[in-house]
Design a protein around this motif. Sequence first.
Motif, short mmCIF file in Angstrom:
data_model
loop_
_atom_site.label_atom_id
_atom_site.label_comp_id
_atom_site.label_asym_id
_atom_site.label_seq_id
_atom_site.Cartn_x
_atom_site.Cartn_y
_atom_site.Cartn_z
N CYS A 22 0.84 -1.19 0.00
CA CYS A 22 0.00 0.00 0.00
C CYS A 22 0.88 1.24 0.00
N CYS A 25 -0.33 3.70 3.31
CA CYS A 25 0.07 3.46 4.70
C CYS A 25 1.30 2.56 4.80
N CYS A 36 -6.26 -1.84 0.02
CA CYS A 36 -5.47 -2.14 1.20
C CYS A 36 -6.41 -2.61 2.32
N ASP A 38 -5.96 -2.50 5.36
CA ASP A 38 -5.81 -1.69 6.56
C ASP A 38 -6.49 -0.34 6.41
N CYS A 39 -6.18 0.37 5.34
CA CYS A 39 -6.71 1.73 5.20
C CYS A 39 -7.67 1.85 4.01
ZN LIG Z 1 -3.01 1.05 3.41
#
Ligand SMILES: [Zn+2]
Length: 131
Positions: A22, A25, A36, A38-39
């Motif tokens: 990513c 992040c 991603c 996560d984000c």
């Molecule tokens: Zn990310």
Amino acid sequence: MTPETREFWASAADGDLSLSECQNCGLVYYYPRALCPDCFSDDVTGRSATGEGEVYSYSVTRTISGWPEDDLPLVVAYVELDEGVRMMTNVHADPDDVAVGTRVEVTFVDTEEPDVAIPVFVPVTDGESDG
Ligand SMILES: [Zn+2]
């Protein structure tokens, strides 16, 4: 197989273990997803893994109904790659040779599909000449 993962399998067929990174992040993850995890950024690029890591946890399956006996016992492991990514995979080795922390490296098993290979791991053997 989905379009999202097609590139992954194609690079596996070329002997390359591909991860996603990513750009928002910095998370490196497996397996490939367009967003991603996560984000949820879609600013994601592919990168190749070194293909080396160590066994994070594993279990040994000695009997699977309908599974070819030659392929048993089966070592199913979470391998933590040097990139910090954990992937669930198979370790092709005698279960006695596998422990938490065992260094492993990726290898690829061909499938009936010419463009698809499955990444599995084998223990890194010590004592070989280090070229
Ligand atoms: Zn990310």
